[in-house]
Scaffold this motif. Structure first.
Motif, PDB file in Angstrom:
ATOM      1  N   LEU A  67       0.831  -1.204   0.000  1.00  0.00           N
ATOM      2  CA  LEU A  67       0.000   0.000   0.000  1.00  0.00           C
ATOM      3  C   LEU A  67       0.866   1.255   0.000  1.00  0.00           C
ATOM      4  O   LEU A  67       0.602   2.204  -0.742  1.00  0.00           O
ATOM      5  CB  LEU A  67      -0.936   0.013   1.205  1.00  0.00           C
ATOM      6  N   TYR A  68       1.915   1.250   0.815  1.00  0.00           N
ATOM      7  CA  TYR A  68       2.807   2.408   0.867  1.00  0.00           C
ATOM      8  C   TYR A  68       3.524   2.588  -0.468  1.00  0.00           C
ATOM      9  O   TYR A  68       3.662   3.718  -0.971  1.00  0.00           O
ATOM     10  CB  TYR A  68       3.817   2.227   1.994  1.00  0.00           C
ATOM     11  N   ARG A  69       3.969   1.484  -1.054  1.00  0.00           N
ATOM     12  CA  ARG A  69       4.626   1.553  -2.355  1.00  0.00           C
ATOM     13  C   ARG A  69       3.668   2.114  -3.415  1.00  0.00           C
ATOM     14  O   ARG A  69       4.063   2.916  -4.275  1.00  0.00           O
ATOM     15  CB  ARG A  69       5.119   0.175  -2.783  1.00  0.00           C
ATOM     16  N   SER A  70       2.421   1.701  -3.349  1.00  0.00           N
ATOM     17  CA  SER A  70       1.427   2.177  -4.307  1.00  0.00           C
ATOM     18  C   SER A  70       1.193   3.677  -4.159  1.00  0.00           C
ATOM     19  O   SER A  70       1.086   4.404  -5.146  1.00  0.00           O
ATOM     20  CB  SER A  70       0.109   1.419  -4.120  1.00  0.00           C
ATOM     21  N   ARG A  71       1.145   4.141  -2.912  1.00  0.00           N
ATOM     22  CA  ARG A  71       0.927   5.569  -2.673  1.00  0.00           C
ATOM     23  C   ARG A  71       2.121   6.393  -3.144  1.00  0.00           C
ATOM     24  O   ARG A  71       1.956   7.449  -3.752  1.00  0.00           O
ATOM     25  CB  ARG A  71       0.654   5.811  -1.195  1.00  0.00           C
ATOM     26  N   LEU A  72       3.339   5.906  -2.901  1.00  0.00           N
ATOM     27  CA  LEU A  72       4.512   6.607  -3.401  1.00  0.00           C
ATOM     28  C   LEU A  72       4.546   6.593  -4.934  1.00  0.00           C
ATOM     29  O   LEU A  72       4.985   7.565  -5.564  1.00  0.00           O
ATOM     30  CB  LEU A  72       5.792   5.958  -2.863  1.00  0.00           C
ATOM     31  N   ARG A  96       3.483  15.853   0.935  1.00  0.00           N
ATOM     32  CA  ARG A  96       4.649  15.339   0.226  1.00  0.00           C
ATOM     33  C   ARG A  96       5.332  14.289   1.080  1.00  0.00           C
ATOM     34  O   ARG A  96       5.646  14.583   2.223  1.00  0.00           O
ATOM     35  CB  ARG A  96       5.640  16.478  -0.068  1.00  0.00           C
ATOM     36  N   PRO A  97       5.616  13.092   0.603  1.00  0.00           N
ATOM     37  CA  PRO A  97       5.218  12.526  -0.680  1.00  0.00           C
ATOM     38  C   PRO A  97       3.836  11.865  -0.646  1.00  0.00           C
ATOM     39  O   PRO A  97       3.307  11.503  -1.689  1.00  0.00           O
ATOM     40  CB  PRO A  97       6.308  11.489  -0.940  1.00  0.00           C
ATOM     41  N   ILE A  98       3.271  11.721   0.558  1.00  0.00           N
ATOM     42  CA  ILE A  98       1.911  11.188   0.706  1.00  0.00           C
ATOM     43  C   ILE A  98       1.228  11.953   1.832  1.00  0.00           C
ATOM     44  O   ILE A  98       1.866  12.711   2.572  1.00  0.00           O
ATOM     45  CB  ILE A  98       1.902   9.673   1.044  1.00  0.00           C
ATOM     46  N   VAL A  99      -0.074  11.766   1.987  1.00  0.00           N
ATOM     47  CA  VAL A  99      -0.784  12.338   3.124  1.00  0.00           C
ATOM     48  C   VAL A  99      -0.388  11.549   4.362  1.00  0.00           C
ATOM     49  O   VAL A  99      -0.632  10.345   4.455  1.00  0.00           O
ATOM     50  CB  VAL A  99      -2.314  12.259   2.929  1.00  0.00           C
ATOM     51  N   SER A 100       0.278  12.206   5.309  1.00  0.00           N
ATOM     52  CA  SER A 100       0.789  11.519   6.480  1.00  0.00           C
ATOM     53  C   SER A 100       1.034  12.511   7.607  1.00  0.00           C
ATOM     54  O   SER A 100       1.436  13.658   7.356  1.00  0.00           O
ATOM     55  CB  SER A 100       2.099  10.786   6.150  1.00  0.00           C
ATOM     56  N   ILE A 101       0.796  12.089   8.850  1.00  0.00           N
ATOM     57  CA  ILE A 101       1.099  12.939   9.996  1.00  0.00           C
ATOM     58  C   ILE A 101       2.591  13.205  10.059  1.00  0.00           C
ATOM     59  O   ILE A 101       3.038  14.291  10.420  1.00  0.00           O
ATOM     60  CB  ILE A 101       0.614  12.275  11.300  1.00  0.00           C
ATOM     61  N   SER A 102       3.380  12.200   9.702  1.00  0.00           N
ATOM     62  CA  SER A 102       4.829  12.340   9.676  1.00  0.00           C
ATOM     63  C   SER A 102       5.348  11.979   8.287  1.00  0.00           C
ATOM     64  O   SER A 102       5.619  10.807   8.011  1.00  0.00           O
ATOM     65  CB  SER A 102       5.489  11.435  10.720  1.00  0.00           C
ATOM     66  N   PRO A 103       5.479  12.954   7.383  1.00  0.00           N
ATOM     67  CA  PRO A 103       5.928  12.651   6.024  1.00  0.00           C
ATOM     68  C   PRO A 103       7.387  12.238   5.936  1.00  0.00           C
ATOM     69  O   PRO A 103       7.826  11.731   4.902  1.00  0.00           O
ATOM     70  CB  PRO A 103       5.698  13.975   5.288  1.00  0.00           C
ATOM     71  N   TYR A 104       8.156  12.454   7.018  1.00  0.00           N
ATOM     72  CA  TYR A 104       9.586  12.149   6.989  1.00  0.00           C
ATOM     73  C   TYR A 104       9.874  10.683   7.322  1.00  0.00           C
ATOM     74  O   TYR A 104      10.872  10.131   6.877  1.00  0.00           O
ATOM     75  CB  TYR A 104      10.339  13.059   7.964  1.00  0.00           C
ATOM     76  N   SER A 105       9.022  10.058   8.100  1.00  0.00           N
ATOM     77  CA  SER A 105       9.220   8.646   8.446  1.00  0.00           C
ATOM     78  C   SER A 105       8.537   7.754   7.421  1.00  0.00           C
ATOM     79  O   SER A 105       7.672   8.193   6.657  1.00  0.00           O
ATOM     80  CB  SER A 105       8.671   8.357   9.842  1.00  0.00           C
ATOM     81  N   THR A 106       8.927   6.488   7.395  1.00  0.00           N
ATOM     82  CA  THR A 106       8.354   5.506   6.482  1.00  0.00           C
ATOM     83  C   THR A 106       7.969   4.268   7.289  1.00  0.00           C
ATOM     84  O   THR A 106       8.320   4.151   8.469  1.00  0.00           O
ATOM     85  CB  THR A 106       9.378   5.102   5.399  1.00  0.00           C
ATOM     86  N   PRO A 107       7.266   3.313   6.685  1.00  0.00           N
ATOM     87  CA  PRO A 107       6.944   2.083   7.403  1.00  0.00           C
ATOM     88  C   PRO A 107       8.169   1.290   7.849  1.00  0.00           C
ATOM     89  O   PRO A 107       8.081   0.465   8.762  1.00  0.00           O
ATOM     90  CB  PRO A 107       6.122   1.289   6.381  1.00  0.00           C
TER      91      PRO A 107
END
Length: 216
Positions: A12-17, A166-177
């Protein structure tokens, strides 16, 4: 980023990116000059960076055309004339400068004549000062730095949708799964042009996540 091996990203994260959009590219030029750029405006001669656009309508039309994957003969040009103020940037008695224009993402067209014509309009005699030049189109820029996708130096399209998401809608756009991986490029807020702030914000997030005594 999605091409990096060994990242623990869910589908899902890959798809959003993968749906992230890139904006206009740039065509960049560097010059060796026999003298400073002979701008007719004294203020331009005294400036380290000059933004060339002769009328509001011309600038707006230029940028609108580019984002519609077209090009005008009178684009907005950003010029840097660093050696006027830093002697280390050129041999004694010589000068250097660089410039870029926005172009359609991925364009491989040579815009040398268009760029130099625009500068010549503001600085008659500029072409006679050129000793040598180099150019980089969008593909060459991406080969030099893979972060410049399609020549996009802003790390992604900065429209109303992607300005803050940027790069997705996220509370923390700097962190990743993947807790080992953070994003600190201009593909995160506040985006390109706000130099260093993306990395600063990402560093603060790393400290907060991994160093419990971080409080400032």
């Amino acid at each position: 980023m999605l091409k990096i091996q060994g990242l623990d990203f869910p589908d899902l994260y890959r798809s959003r990116l993968g749906s992230y959009k890139y904006g206009a590219g740039v065509f960049k030029m560097d010059w060796a000059l026999s003298q400073p750029i002979p701008f007719t405006s004294e203020k331009c001669r005294r400036a380290g960076t000059v933004h060339i656009g002769f009328t509001e309508d011309e600038i707006e039309q230029s940028e609108e055309q580019i984002h519609n994957k077209k090009m005008t003969d009178t684009p907005y040009v950003l010029v840097a004339q660093h050696s006027n103020f830093d002697d280390s940037r050129a041999p004694e008695g010589k000068y250097t400068a660089w410039a870029y224009i926005h172009v359609p993402n991925g364009s491989i067209k040579d815009f040398t004549t268009i760029v130099e014509n625009q500068i010549e309009r503001a600085a008659p005699g500029f072409k006679n000062c050129i000793l040598d030049r180099s150019t980089m189109n969008t593909v060459q820029l991406e080969a030099w730095n893979p972060n410049l996708v399609g020549g996009d130096i802003n790390g992604g399209k900065q429209d109303i949708t992607q300005l803050f998401t940027r790069p997705i809608v996220s509370i923390s756009p700097y962190s990743t799964p993947d807790e080992r991986v953070y994003i600190c490029s201009s593909s995160t807020p506040p985006g390109g042009g706000v130099h260093g702030m993306c990395g600063y914000n990402a560093a603060r997030k790393v400290l907060k996540d991994h160093f419990q005594d971080f409080s400032h």
